[in-house]
Design a protein around this motif. Structure first.
Motif, PDB file in Angstrom:
ATOM      1  N   ARG A   1       0.837  -1.325  -0.069  1.00 53.12           N
ATOM      2  CA  ARG A   1       0.049   0.031   0.082  1.00 53.12           C
ATOM      3  C   ARG A   1       1.020   1.347  -0.005  1.00 53.12           C
ATOM      4  NH1 ARG A   1      -1.165   4.399  -0.185  1.00 53.12           N
ATOM      5  NH2 ARG A   1      -2.797   5.692   1.024  1.00 53.12           N
TER       6      ARG A   1
ATOM      7  N   HIS B   1      -7.067   6.482   1.521  1.00 48.96           N
ATOM      8  CA  HIS B   1      -7.541   6.415   2.724  1.00 48.96           C
ATOM      9  C   HIS B   1      -9.008   6.251   2.821  1.00 48.96           C
ATOM     10  CE1 HIS B   1      -3.495   7.652   3.310  1.00 48.96           C
ATOM     11  NE2 HIS B   1      -3.701   8.760   2.512  1.00 48.96           N
TER      12      HIS B   1
ATOM     13  N   HIS C   1      -6.782   8.916  -3.826  1.00 49.46           N
ATOM     14  CA  HIS C   1      -5.689   9.259  -4.433  1.00 49.46           C
ATOM     15  C   HIS C   1      -5.893   8.820  -5.939  1.00 49.46           C
ATOM     16  CE1 HIS C   1      -3.773  10.893  -1.194  1.00 49.46           C
ATOM     17  NE2 HIS C   1      -3.591   9.597  -0.594  1.00 49.46           N
TER      18      HIS C   1
ATOM     19  N   GLU D   1      -5.277  16.135   1.637  1.00 55.64           N
ATOM     20  CA  GLU D   1      -4.251  16.239   2.586  1.00 55.64           C
ATOM     21  C   GLU D   1      -2.798  16.424   1.924  1.00 55.64           C
ATOM     22  OE1 GLU D   1      -3.290  12.217   3.919  1.00 55.64           O
ATOM     23  OE2 GLU D   1      -2.824  11.498   1.812  1.00 55.64           O
ATOM     24  N   HIS D   2      -2.546  16.729   0.748  1.00 55.50           N
ATOM     25  CA  HIS D   2      -1.508  17.298   0.233  1.00 55.50           C
ATOM     26  C   HIS D   2      -1.170  18.640   0.262  1.00 55.50           C
ATOM     27  CE1 HIS D   2      -0.943  13.244  -2.083  1.00 55.50           C
ATOM     28  NE2 HIS D   2      -0.994  13.002  -0.974  1.00 55.50           N
TER      29      HIS D   2
END
Ligand code: FAD
Ligand code: MLT
Ligand code: ZN
Length: 490
Positions: free
Chosen positions: A351, A406, A413, A447-448
């Motif tokens: 992962r 996630h 993603h 999140e990035h």
């Protein structure tokens, strides 16, 4: 209106500026082509290029201060001279935020790398911003604590960079976001003022919680020089299993079943589609499952448990597997339980290693989005079909479209892996993907962060009122516009 100063109005570094920096920085803290003893372009190159090799800066000068006081002196000077400054941690960011857009100074935090204190009773760790995440994990391990955050870039990313990007990662499901676990920060403001909010208090309701503004600000409001963070006790036992699913439609019911069955010991529920799995295996990330195990699998789910008693957790996990496999219409084809620490890591590598595998395969267009869980597959499939309809799905353009992420956080993603970064692929993907996200009222960056990549796309996720307020906040902290220009806000 509070318009941001464009990077072009900033001043380039000169030999005169370098002479000033040399008064308080050691020679080894300065890498510059302008020095009396000029550094080579090769020495500068890694600071001017991001992890994906997509964004290139033209900085002539990298400064590597060793103390907060030195950071303060640098910013005071740059603010007075209107020289742009890009804070750089481990340079693992995925949105082009950590490299200059022009010739700004790169301020590397890597020499601020000491643990300041650790309290084994409360689990509160205070560390310099440049500490590598993995080294902090190693530091707290003998005290039976872990970091509340973990991600594939752990060996290079810094805690300051994690906080600056509000990185999510693989433990968010269990320990929540850095907005909750970060207790305090030390930040140098653009004018050189040191803002000491390095509290180790769990509770402190004394007005506005200013530190929250710097968490996820991507270096646009100031330089984080130290972080106080709550580290949880290490679980007594951790187990994982990789489940092969015949259809994506089973992911949601599986998530519900797993949550119900494992309850308090569930610590991760991560998803990779078949393309992501195949790429991870092709590029040596983790050990491949057997042919039988992967046959007919459309996607995979990694479940991790972390708990207080090994026998209890193992029993719960094998009961769950039995339940899943013995159902009339099983949600999974098969499940491979880790039997050793090496196998535990290898399952995680399948992962965690997808990011690296994609970058070994080609050039990655990365879309880190929040959309409803039920739409994950549809978004990936529709993007692939969209690229096919534009005639871009072939060996010389887009090689793969894949999804992973996630599940527990609703964060997909979506990656497009291509032969090269080409304008026609870019034009086909944007605004297409942002419009899809906006239709779901999702987030264009789960999140990035925004970095340099998504400044133009901010209105897809934020209202005009929110953006105007963000600009006002930026202006209060950084009226000269020197901090990480061209990032987050246009
Ligand atoms: P950099 O890349 O150096 O910087 C990132 C941004 O923060 C830039 O805007 C920079 O200016 C700013 N910054 C850095 N340090 C400071 C500081 N001290 N003060 C102020 N601003 C600063 N992200 C996730 O959210 N979840 C994941 O699971 C995840 N996995 C990843 C896996 C891989 C293999 C890679 C390569 C990246 C991954 N990321 C993930 C991206 C993530 O944002 C970074 O890995 C990490 O949080 C950035 O830390 P860094 O030290 O490398 O920061
Ligand atoms: C991940 O979850 O693996 C990271 O966010 C990195 C990526 O998106 O590739
Ligand atoms: Zn992620």
């Amino acid at each position: 209106s509070y318009r941001l100063s464009s990077p072009v109005k900033l001043t380039p570094v000169t030999e005169h500026d370098l002479a000033h920096f040399s008064k308080f920085l050691q020679p080894s803290s300065i890498i510059s082509t302008l020095s009396p003893n000029p550094s080579s372009q090769d020495e500068l190159a890694p600071y001017n290029s991001d992890w994906m090799g997509r964004y290139k800066g033209h900085s002539t000068t990298v400064l590597k201060p060793k103390t907060t006081q030195e950071v303060s002196e640098i910013l005071k000077w740059c603010n007075a001279k209107r020289i742009g400054v890009v804070p750089q941690g481990g340079n693992t960011g995925l949105v082009g935020g950590s490299v200059p857009v022009n010739d700004e100074i790169v301020l590397s935090l890597s020499n601020l790398n000491k643990v300041r204190s650790f309290d084994p009773v409360s689990g509160i760790l205070v560390a310099d911003a440049g500490c590598i995440l993995e080294s902090l994990t190693d530091y707290v391990a003998p005290h039976n604590h872990i970091m509340p955050i973990d991600l594939g870039a752990k060996g290079s990313c810094q805690i300051g960079g994690n906080v600056a990007t509000n990185a999510g990662g693989l433990r968010l499901l269990r320990y929540g976001s850095l907005h909750g676990t970060v207790l305090g920060l030390e930040v140098v403001l653009p004018d050189g003022t040191i803002l000491d909010q390095l509290t180790t208090l769990r509770k402190d309701n004394t007005g506005y919680d200013l530190k929250q503004l710097f968490i996820g600000a991507e270096g646009t409001l100031g330089v984080i020089t130290a972080v106080s963070i709550l580290t949880p006790p290490a679980p007594q036992a951790s187990n994982n299993v990789i489940l092969a699913l015949p259809s994506f439609d089973n992911v949601l019911p599986l998530y519900q079943t797993v949550k119900r069955h494992l309850s308090e010991i569930l610590s991760a529920f991560e998803f990779i589609d078949r393309t992501a799995y195949d790429l991870a295996v092709k590029h040596g990330q983790g050990r491949a499952l057997s042919e039988d195990d992967v046959e007919g699998a459309e996607c995979f789910v990694l479940v991790e448990t972390s708990g207080g008693r090994r026998e209890h957790d193992e029993e719960k996990l094998s009961d769950l597997l039995e339940l899943l496999l013995s159902a009339d219409k099983p949600l999974v084809n098969t499940g491979v339980l880790s039997q050793s620490p090496a196998q535990f890591s290898s399952i995680w590598a399948l992962r965690e290693g997808v990011t690296e595998a994609v970058s070994k395969e080609g050039k990655a267009y990365k879309y880190d989005i929040s959309v409803p869980l039920s739409s994950f597959k549809e978004v990936v499939d529709n993007t692939r079909e969209h690229l096919r309809s534009k005639g871009l799905l072939h060996d010389k353009a887009v090689k793969f479209v894949l999804g992973y992420g996630h599940v527990g956080d609703g964060n997909l993603h979506l990656n497009v892996c291509a032969d090269a970064y080409l304008p026609e692929i870019q034009d086909a993907l944007e605004p297409y993907i942002y419009e899809v996200v906006s239709k779901y009222r999702g987030s264009i960056s789960a999140e990035h962060g925004i970095g340099a990549m998504k400044t133009h796309a901010l209105p897809y996720s934020k209202s005009a009122t929110s953006i105007e307020l963000m600009k006002k906040i930026k202006h209060i902290f950084d009226p000269q516009g020197i901090m990480n220009p061209g990032k987050v806000l246009e």
